[in-house]
Design a protein around this motif. Structure first.
Motif, PDB file in Angstrom:
ATOM      1  N   VAL A  56       5.985  40.835  48.353  1.00 25.39           N
ATOM      2  CA  VAL A  56       5.811  41.025  49.792  1.00 25.39           C
ATOM      3  C   VAL A  56       5.668  42.522  50.041  1.00 25.39           C
ATOM      4  CG1 VAL A  56       6.913  40.801  52.052  1.00 25.39           C
ATOM      5  CG2 VAL A  56       7.183  38.992  50.350  1.00 25.39           C
ATOM      6  N   ILE A  57       4.673  42.891  50.843  1.00 30.74           N
ATOM      7  CA  ILE A  57       4.505  44.304  51.154  1.00 30.74           C
ATOM      8  C   ILE A  57       4.580  44.530  52.658  1.00 30.74           C
ATOM      9  CG2 ILE A  57       3.155  44.795  49.087  1.00 30.74           C
ATOM     10  CD1 ILE A  57       0.691  44.930  50.966  1.00 30.74           C
ATOM     11  N   VAL A  58       5.076  45.712  52.993  1.00 27.87           N
ATOM     12  CA  VAL A  58       5.108  46.177  54.375  1.00 27.87           C
ATOM     13  C   VAL A  58       4.376  47.520  54.350  1.00 27.87           C
ATOM     14  CG1 VAL A  58       6.535  46.727  56.374  1.00 27.87           C
ATOM     15  CG2 VAL A  58       7.377  45.113  54.653  1.00 27.87           C
ATOM     16  N   PRO A  59       3.070  47.513  54.651  1.00 24.64           N
ATOM     17  CA  PRO A  59       2.290  48.745  54.502  1.00 24.64           C
ATOM     18  C   PRO A  59       2.457  49.714  55.668  1.00 24.64           C
ATOM     19  CG  PRO A  59       0.864  46.972  55.205  1.00 24.64           C
ATOM     20  CD  PRO A  59       2.238  46.374  55.028  1.00 24.64           C
ATOM     21  N   ASP A  60       2.055  50.942  55.402  1.00 24.55           N
ATOM     22  CA  ASP A  60       2.068  52.003  56.397  1.00 24.55           C
ATOM     23  C   ASP A  60       0.722  52.007  57.106  1.00 24.55           C
ATOM     24  OD1 ASP A  60       2.151  54.333  57.841  1.00 24.55           O
ATOM     25  OD2 ASP A  60       2.327  55.655  56.107  1.00 24.55           O
ATOM     26  N   TYR A  61       0.707  51.748  58.413  1.00 30.71           N
ATOM     27  CA  TYR A  61      -0.548  51.709  59.144  1.00 30.71           C
ATOM     28  C   TYR A  61      -0.958  53.071  59.689  1.00 30.71           C
ATOM     29  CZ  TYR A  61      -0.286  46.697  58.779  1.00 30.71           C
ATOM     30  OH  TYR A  61      -0.218  45.426  58.284  1.00 30.71           O
ATOM     31  N   THR A  65      -4.941  55.819  53.437  1.00 30.29           N
ATOM     32  CA  THR A  65      -4.856  55.910  51.982  1.00 30.29           C
ATOM     33  C   THR A  65      -3.631  55.176  51.459  1.00 30.29           C
ATOM     34  OG1 THR A  65      -5.982  58.036  52.050  1.00 30.29           O
ATOM     35  CG2 THR A  65      -4.784  57.501  50.031  1.00 30.29           C
ATOM     36  N   ARG A  66      -2.473  55.429  52.050  1.00 26.42           N
ATOM     37  CA  ARG A  66      -1.247  54.764  51.591  1.00 26.42           C
ATOM     38  C   ARG A  66      -1.366  53.251  51.766  1.00 26.42           C
ATOM     39  NH1 ARG A  66       2.871  57.693  54.031  1.00 26.42           N
ATOM     40  NH2 ARG A  66       2.699  59.096  52.284  1.00 26.42           N
ATOM     41  N   GLN A  67      -1.951  52.809  52.876  1.00 28.94           N
ATOM     42  CA  GLN A  67      -2.126  51.382  53.113  1.00 28.94           C
ATOM     43  C   GLN A  67      -3.053  50.775  52.059  1.00 28.94           C
ATOM     44  OE1 GLN A  67      -4.228  50.392  56.679  1.00 28.94           O
ATOM     45  NE2 GLN A  67      -3.931  48.220  56.420  1.00 28.94           N
ATOM     46  N   ARG A  68      -4.161  51.427  51.782  1.00 28.21           N
ATOM     47  CA  ARG A  68      -5.100  50.905  50.788  1.00 28.21           C
ATOM     48  C   ARG A  68      -4.473  50.847  49.406  1.00 28.21           C
ATOM     49  NH1 ARG A  68     -11.151  52.694  51.846  1.00 28.21           N
ATOM     50  NH2 ARG A  68     -11.195  51.866  49.757  1.00 28.21           N
ATOM     51  N   ILE A  69      -3.699  51.874  49.057  1.00 28.60           N
ATOM     52  CA  ILE A  69      -3.058  51.891  47.740  1.00 28.60           C
ATOM     53  C   ILE A  69      -2.096  50.721  47.600  1.00 28.60           C
ATOM     54  CG2 ILE A  69      -1.375  53.129  46.299  1.00 28.60           C
ATOM     55  CD1 ILE A  69      -2.704  55.740  47.304  1.00 28.60           C
ATOM     56  N   HIS A 117      -5.924  49.413  61.878  1.00 22.41           N
ATOM     57  CA  HIS A 117      -5.468  49.324  63.250  1.00 22.41           C
ATOM     58  C   HIS A 117      -6.094  50.367  64.165  1.00 22.41           C
ATOM     59  CE1 HIS A 117      -2.613  46.160  62.541  1.00 22.41           C
ATOM     60  NE2 HIS A 117      -2.360  46.740  61.379  1.00 22.41           N
ATOM     61  N   LYS A 118      -7.009  51.123  63.621  1.00 23.83           N
ATOM     62  CA  LYS A 118      -7.772  52.062  64.437  1.00 23.83           C
ATOM     63  C   LYS A 118      -9.066  52.382  63.691  1.00 23.83           C
ATOM     64  CE  LYS A 118      -5.275  56.091  62.677  1.00 23.83           C
ATOM     65  NZ  LYS A 118      -4.504  57.239  63.026  1.00 23.83           N
ATOM     66  N   GLU A 119      -9.965  53.038  64.365  1.00 21.93           N
ATOM     67  CA  GLU A 119     -11.264  53.371  63.794  1.00 21.93           C
ATOM     68  C   GLU A 119     -11.107  54.402  62.677  1.00 21.93           C
ATOM     69  OE1 GLU A 119     -15.065  52.363  63.504  1.00 21.93           O
ATOM     70  OE2 GLU A 119     -13.725  51.567  65.036  1.00 21.93           O
ATOM     71  N   PRO A 120     -11.690  54.171  61.484  1.00 20.19           N
ATOM     72  CA  PRO A 120     -11.597  55.162  60.421  1.00 20.19           C
ATOM     73  C   PRO A 120     -12.275  56.469  60.848  1.00 20.19           C
ATOM     74  CG  PRO A 120     -12.470  53.092  59.596  1.00 20.19           C
ATOM     75  CD  PRO A 120     -12.383  52.974  61.072  1.00 20.19           C
ATOM     76  N   ASN A 121     -11.707  57.588  60.425  1.00 16.00           N
ATOM     77  CA  ASN A 121     -12.285  58.873  60.799  1.00 16.00           C
ATOM     78  C   ASN A 121     -12.791  59.665  59.606  1.00 16.00           C
ATOM     79  OD1 ASN A 121      -9.970  59.670  59.596  1.00 16.00           O
ATOM     80  ND2 ASN A 121      -9.093  60.691  61.367  1.00 16.00           N
ATOM     81  N   ILE A 122     -12.935  59.023  58.477  1.00 17.88           N
ATOM     82  CA  ILE A 122     -13.310  59.739  57.264  1.00 17.88           C
ATOM     83  C   ILE A 122     -14.750  60.268  57.341  1.00 17.88           C
ATOM     84  CG2 ILE A 122     -14.097  57.723  55.966  1.00 17.88           C
ATOM     85  CD1 ILE A 122     -12.620  59.013  53.550  1.00 17.88           C
ATOM     86  N   THR A 123     -15.608  59.626  58.116  1.00 16.88           N
ATOM     87  CA  THR A 123     -17.008  60.056  58.166  1.00 16.88           C
ATOM     88  C   THR A 123     -17.347  60.815  59.453  1.00 16.88           C
ATOM     89  OG1 THR A 123     -17.641  57.943  59.109  1.00 16.88           O
ATOM     90  CG2 THR A 123     -17.788  58.160  56.707  1.00 16.88           C
ATOM     91  N   THR A 124     -16.382  61.010  60.307  1.00 13.27           N
ATOM     92  CA  THR A 124     -16.667  61.732  61.550  1.00 13.27           C
ATOM     93  C   THR A 124     -16.487  63.226  61.333  1.00 13.27           C
ATOM     94  OG1 THR A 124     -14.394  61.506  62.312  1.00 13.27           O
ATOM     95  CG2 THR A 124     -15.957  59.819  63.021  1.00 13.27           C
ATOM     96  N   SER A 125     -17.297  64.005  62.015  1.00 10.46           N
ATOM     97  CA  SER A 125     -17.177  65.461  61.890  1.00 10.46           C
ATOM     98  C   SER A 125     -15.968  65.935  62.683  1.00 10.46           C
ATOM     99  CB  SER A 125     -18.447  66.124  62.379  1.00 10.46           C
ATOM    100  OG  SER A 125     -18.648  65.822  63.735  1.00 10.46           O
ATOM    101  N   ARG A 126     -15.434  67.044  62.269  1.00 12.10           N
ATOM    102  CA  ARG A 126     -14.228  67.562  62.908  1.00 12.10           C
ATOM    103  C   ARG A 126     -14.560  68.527  63.995  1.00 12.10           C
ATOM    104  NH1 ARG A 126      -9.411  66.357  59.687  1.00 12.10           N
ATOM    105  NH2 ARG A 126     -10.208  65.226  57.946  1.00 12.10           N
TER     106      ARG A 126
END
Length: 126
Positions: A56-61, A65-69, A117-126
């Protein structure tokens, strides 16, 4: 026996649960090398992989990265060790007994899908 891996709130921990006993191993929170720490927990408590029926896992949302791992590790262990896997959200339980009870009901053969639980921001410019 089931294993519970909680990376949703600090201190992160791994726990083993049988009908009579719960053992908890606190993870080194910033060093989330989960497989190494999982192996240390099993060795310290003299638990063999064939004694485990579910994970059983309780992931960090908050951390993609931690959630995917943690979900990937659970899915791989579930597939290769033929374990049932289940996911519990951190807002669904108040104590360890509730977590284990809910987790046992959620155990299923197969894989846990990644849920964001939210929109990924890995491809958005800063």
């Amino acid at each position: 026996m089931i294993l519970v891996i909680n990376t949703s709130i600090k201190p992160y921990f791994i726990a083993s649960a049988t009908k009579r006993k719960i053992k908890i191993f606190y993870l080194k929170d910033e060093d989330l090398n989960i497989l190494v720490q999982l192996e240390q927990f099993l060795k310290k408590n003299q638990i063999k992989w064939n004694q485990i029926s579910g994970l059983v896992i309780v992931p960090d949302y908050l951390s993609f990265t931690r959630q995917r791992i943690i979900i990937t590790v659970a899915n791989i262990l579930g597939i290769f060790l033929n374990l049932a896997v289940g996911l519990v959200n951190q807002n669904e339980f108040q104590n360890m007994e509730e977590l284990i009870k809910i987790g046992q009901k959620r155990l299923r053969r197969g894989t846990i899908p990644l849920v964001y639980h939210k929109e990924p921001n890995i491809t958005t410019s800063r």
